[in-house]
Design a protein around this motif. Structure first.
Motif, PDB file in Angstrom:
ATOM      1  N   GLU A  86       0.833  -1.201   0.000  1.00  0.00           N
ATOM      2  CA  GLU A  86       0.000   0.000   0.000  1.00  0.00           C
ATOM      3  C   GLU A  86       0.873   1.259   0.000  1.00  0.00           C
ATOM      4  O   GLU A  86       0.527   2.258  -0.648  1.00  0.00           O
ATOM      5  CB  GLU A  86      -0.915  -0.003   1.220  1.00  0.00           C
ATOM      6  N   GLN A  87       1.997   1.190   0.676  1.00  0.00           N
ATOM      7  CA  GLN A  87       2.931   2.321   0.660  1.00  0.00           C
ATOM      8  C   GLN A  87       3.499   2.520  -0.749  1.00  0.00           C
ATOM      9  O   GLN A  87       3.653   3.655  -1.215  1.00  0.00           O
ATOM     10  CB  GLN A  87       4.048   2.086   1.673  1.00  0.00           C
ATOM     11  N   TRP A  88       3.805   1.414  -1.421  1.00  0.00           N
ATOM     12  CA  TRP A  88       4.314   1.519  -2.798  1.00  0.00           C
ATOM     13  C   TRP A  88       3.252   2.139  -3.709  1.00  0.00           C
ATOM     14  O   TRP A  88       3.565   3.008  -4.528  1.00  0.00           O
ATOM     15  CB  TRP A  88       4.715   0.137  -3.320  1.00  0.00           C
ATOM     16  N   ASP A  89       2.006   1.699  -3.559  1.00  0.00           N
ATOM     17  CA  ASP A  89       0.923   2.267  -4.370  1.00  0.00           C
ATOM     18  C   ASP A  89       0.815   3.771  -4.151  1.00  0.00           C
ATOM     19  O   ASP A  89       0.646   4.545  -5.105  1.00  0.00           O
ATOM     20  CB  ASP A  89      -0.417   1.611  -4.020  1.00  0.00           C
ATOM     21  N   ARG A  90       0.918   4.187  -2.884  1.00  0.00           N
ATOM     22  CA  ARG A  90       0.821   5.606  -2.564  1.00  0.00           C
ATOM     23  C   ARG A  90       2.021   6.368  -3.157  1.00  0.00           C
ATOM     24  O   ARG A  90       1.867   7.499  -3.615  1.00  0.00           O
ATOM     25  CB  ARG A  90       0.773   5.780  -1.049  1.00  0.00           C
ATOM     26  N   ALA A  91       3.200   5.753  -3.142  1.00  0.00           N
ATOM     27  CA  ALA A  91       4.382   6.381  -3.725  1.00  0.00           C
ATOM     28  C   ALA A  91       4.180   6.612  -5.225  1.00  0.00           C
ATOM     29  O   ALA A  91       4.624   7.635  -5.768  1.00  0.00           O
ATOM     30  CB  ALA A  91       5.622   5.527  -3.476  1.00  0.00           C
ATOM     31  N   CYS A  92       3.515   5.690  -5.888  1.00  0.00           N
ATOM     32  CA  CYS A  92       3.217   5.859  -7.314  1.00  0.00           C
ATOM     33  C   CYS A  92       2.217   7.001  -7.514  1.00  0.00           C
ATOM     34  O   CYS A  92       2.313   7.749  -8.495  1.00  0.00           O
ATOM     35  CB  CYS A  92       2.692   4.557  -7.906  1.00  0.00           C
ATOM     36  N   ASP A  93       1.266   7.132  -6.592  1.00  0.00           N
ATOM     37  CA  ASP A  93       0.350   8.270  -6.648  1.00  0.00           C
ATOM     38  C   ASP A  93       1.126   9.576  -6.514  1.00  0.00           C
ATOM     39  O   ASP A  93       0.851  10.563  -7.208  1.00  0.00           O
ATOM     40  CB  ASP A  93      -0.688   8.191  -5.522  1.00  0.00           C
ATOM     41  N   PRO A 182       4.720   1.845 -21.232  1.00  0.00           N
ATOM     42  CA  PRO A 182       3.912   1.978 -20.008  1.00  0.00           C
ATOM     43  C   PRO A 182       4.760   2.247 -18.772  1.00  0.00           C
ATOM     44  O   PRO A 182       4.839   1.420 -17.847  1.00  0.00           O
ATOM     45  CB  PRO A 182       3.210   0.622 -19.933  1.00  0.00           C
ATOM     46  N   ILE A 183       5.358   3.402 -18.701  1.00  0.00           N
ATOM     47  CA  ILE A 183       6.339   3.698 -17.648  1.00  0.00           C
ATOM     48  C   ILE A 183       5.717   3.646 -16.258  1.00  0.00           C
ATOM     49  O   ILE A 183       6.130   2.868 -15.397  1.00  0.00           O
ATOM     50  CB  ILE A 183       6.975   5.085 -17.900  1.00  0.00           C
ATOM     51  N   ARG A 184       4.700   4.463 -16.029  1.00  0.00           N
ATOM     52  CA  ARG A 184       4.112   4.515 -14.686  1.00  0.00           C
ATOM     53  C   ARG A 184       3.311   3.259 -14.368  1.00  0.00           C
ATOM     54  O   ARG A 184       3.288   2.801 -13.218  1.00  0.00           O
ATOM     55  CB  ARG A 184       3.266   5.775 -14.546  1.00  0.00           C
ATOM     56  N   ALA A 185       2.683   2.662 -15.368  1.00  0.00           N
ATOM     57  CA  ALA A 185       1.950   1.408 -15.139  1.00  0.00           C
ATOM     58  C   ALA A 185       2.909   0.298 -14.698  1.00  0.00           C
ATOM     59  O   ALA A 185       2.576  -0.529 -13.840  1.00  0.00           O
ATOM     60  CB  ALA A 185       1.212   0.999 -16.409  1.00  0.00           C
ATOM     61  N   SER A 186       4.114   0.279 -15.273  1.00  0.00           N
ATOM     62  CA  SER A 186       5.104  -0.734 -14.895  1.00  0.00           C
ATOM     63  C   SER A 186       5.553  -0.554 -13.458  1.00  0.00           C
ATOM     64  O   SER A 186       5.728  -1.532 -12.721  1.00  0.00           O
ATOM     65  CB  SER A 186       6.313  -0.646 -15.835  1.00  0.00           C
ATOM     66  N   LEU A 187       5.752   0.705 -13.052  1.00  0.00           N
ATOM     67  CA  LEU A 187       6.125   0.960 -11.661  1.00  0.00           C
ATOM     68  C   LEU A 187       5.025   0.490 -10.711  1.00  0.00           C
ATOM     69  O   LEU A 187       5.306  -0.081  -9.653  1.00  0.00           O
ATOM     70  CB  LEU A 187       6.405   2.452 -11.461  1.00  0.00           C
ATOM     71  N   GLY A 191       3.991  -3.093  -7.179  1.00  0.00           N
ATOM     72  CA  GLY A 191       3.118  -3.276  -6.016  1.00  0.00           C
ATOM     73  C   GLY A 191       2.512  -4.665  -5.980  1.00  0.00           C
ATOM     74  O   GLY A 191       2.313  -5.244  -4.896  1.00  0.00           O
ATOM     75  N   ASP A 192       2.220  -5.233  -7.155  1.00  0.00           N
ATOM     76  CA  ASP A 192       1.679  -6.592  -7.207  1.00  0.00           C
ATOM     77  C   ASP A 192       2.720  -7.619  -6.757  1.00  0.00           C
ATOM     78  O   ASP A 192       2.389  -8.612  -6.088  1.00  0.00           O
ATOM     79  CB  ASP A 192       1.211  -6.933  -8.627  1.00  0.00           C
ATOM     80  N   LEU A 193       3.978  -7.404  -7.119  1.00  0.00           N
ATOM     81  CA  LEU A 193       5.041  -8.300  -6.660  1.00  0.00           C
ATOM     82  C   LEU A 193       5.166  -8.251  -5.138  1.00  0.00           C
ATOM     83  O   LEU A 193       5.367  -9.282  -4.483  1.00  0.00           O
ATOM     84  CB  LEU A 193       6.379  -7.903  -7.296  1.00  0.00           C
ATOM     85  N   ILE A 194       5.052  -7.044  -4.595  1.00  0.00           N
ATOM     86  CA  ILE A 194       5.129  -6.908  -3.136  1.00  0.00           C
ATOM     87  C   ILE A 194       3.950  -7.615  -2.478  1.00  0.00           C
ATOM     88  O   ILE A 194       4.099  -8.282  -1.447  1.00  0.00           O
ATOM     89  CB  ILE A 194       5.173  -5.421  -2.742  1.00  0.00           C
ATOM     90  N   ARG A 195       2.751  -7.499  -3.087  1.00  0.00           N
ATOM     91  CA  ARG A 195       1.582  -8.182  -2.529  1.00  0.00           C
ATOM     92  C   ARG A 195       1.780  -9.693  -2.518  1.00  0.00           C
ATOM     93  O   ARG A 195       1.382 -10.384  -1.559  1.00  0.00           O
ATOM     94  CB  ARG A 195       0.320  -7.801  -3.320  1.00  0.00           C
ATOM     95  N   ILE A 196       2.396 -10.227  -3.566  1.00  0.00           N
ATOM     96  CA  ILE A 196       2.672 -11.668  -3.608  1.00  0.00           C
ATOM     97  C   ILE A 196       3.608 -12.050  -2.460  1.00  0.00           C
ATOM     98  O   ILE A 196       3.407 -13.063  -1.772  1.00  0.00           O
ATOM     99  CB  ILE A 196       3.278 -12.052  -4.974  1.00  0.00           C
ATOM    100  N   ALA A 197       4.643 -11.227  -2.220  1.00  0.00           N
ATOM    101  CA  ALA A 197       5.573 -11.489  -1.117  1.00  0.00           C
ATOM    102  C   ALA A 197       4.868 -11.401   0.230  1.00  0.00           C
ATOM    103  O   ALA A 197       5.243 -12.093   1.190  1.00  0.00           O
ATOM    104  CB  ALA A 197       6.733 -10.503  -1.172  1.00  0.00           C
TER     105      ALA A 197
END
Length: 205
Positions: A86-93, A182-187, A191-197
């Motif tokens: 969630e922190q990563w998602d917010r950082a992308c925002d 897709p620069i920002r979409a890739s970043l 977050g999905d990789l972190i969710r898997i972890a």
């Protein structure tokens, strides 16, 4: 704080905001202190009094913006109610916000100037290392929460994250997103990789 000191800070901040607007529209090479003074509605002498030169004005602008955003990011990563994903998602925002605010343009302009100006490079390196250190510290905390970060050390994660965001900002300003990259979409996918972890299915996050 006395009225004179408060007025000095207000004048300085007004000039920095004006410099940000002019830098966004004209770039570093095209920025003139006269244009900044006109944008701020102040006499040119105020720039020389508060900052001394065009270069110092722009460096103070960078330090001013960078300090604000580092404080914002420290607050985000210090929020223990949020998962790392969630922190990563917010950082992308925040990246979207920083592009809109002009900070990204200021940073990228000064990175280019730093290639041939040692004084600018010194300030920019220090500013960027603030972000690298912040992410490296976050990676260390993540290791304690979710275990090893694959083959990467915390320092390597800090380097990768900084390179991804700063490089992504540069490519965004070059217009690569408009050309299909897709620069920002890739970043955001990180977050999905972190969710898997974290043991969360991405579609559940």
């Amino acid at each position: 704080m006395g009225r004179a000191a408060a007025r000095k800070i207000e004048t300085s901040t007004g000039l920095l905001e004006a410099a940000k607007k002019v830098l966004r529209s004209s770039g570093y090479a095209g920025l003139s202190t006269r244009e900044v003074a006109a944008e701020a509605g102040m006499p040119l002498s105020q720039i020389h009094y508060h900052f001394g030169s065009k270069q110092n004005l722009v460096l103070k602008l960078f330090e001013h913006l960078n300090a604000q955003l580092l404080e914002r990011q420290n607050s985000l990563f210090g929020d223990t109610s949020l998962k790392l994903s969630e922190q990563w998602d917010r950082a992308c925002d925040y990246l979207d916000e920083d592009i809109a605010s002009g900070y990204v343009r200021v940073l990228q302009e000064l990175i280019a100037v730093s290639w041939h100006d040692a004084e600018v490079a010194k300030v920019i390196r220090a500013g960027i290392m603030g972000w690298v250190d912040l992410v490296t510290d976050l990676a260390r905390k993540a290791e304690r929460r979710i275990g090893p970060l694959g083959p990467f050390s915390a320092e390597e994660i800090g380097a990768i994250a900084a390179s991804s965001f700063i490089g992504g900002e540069s490519l965004f300003l070059l217009g690569l997103e408009k050309n299909g990259s897709p620069i920002r979409a890739s970043l955001r996918r990180v977050g999905d990789l972190i969710r898997i972890a974290e043991g969360i299915r991405p579609d559940e996050g």
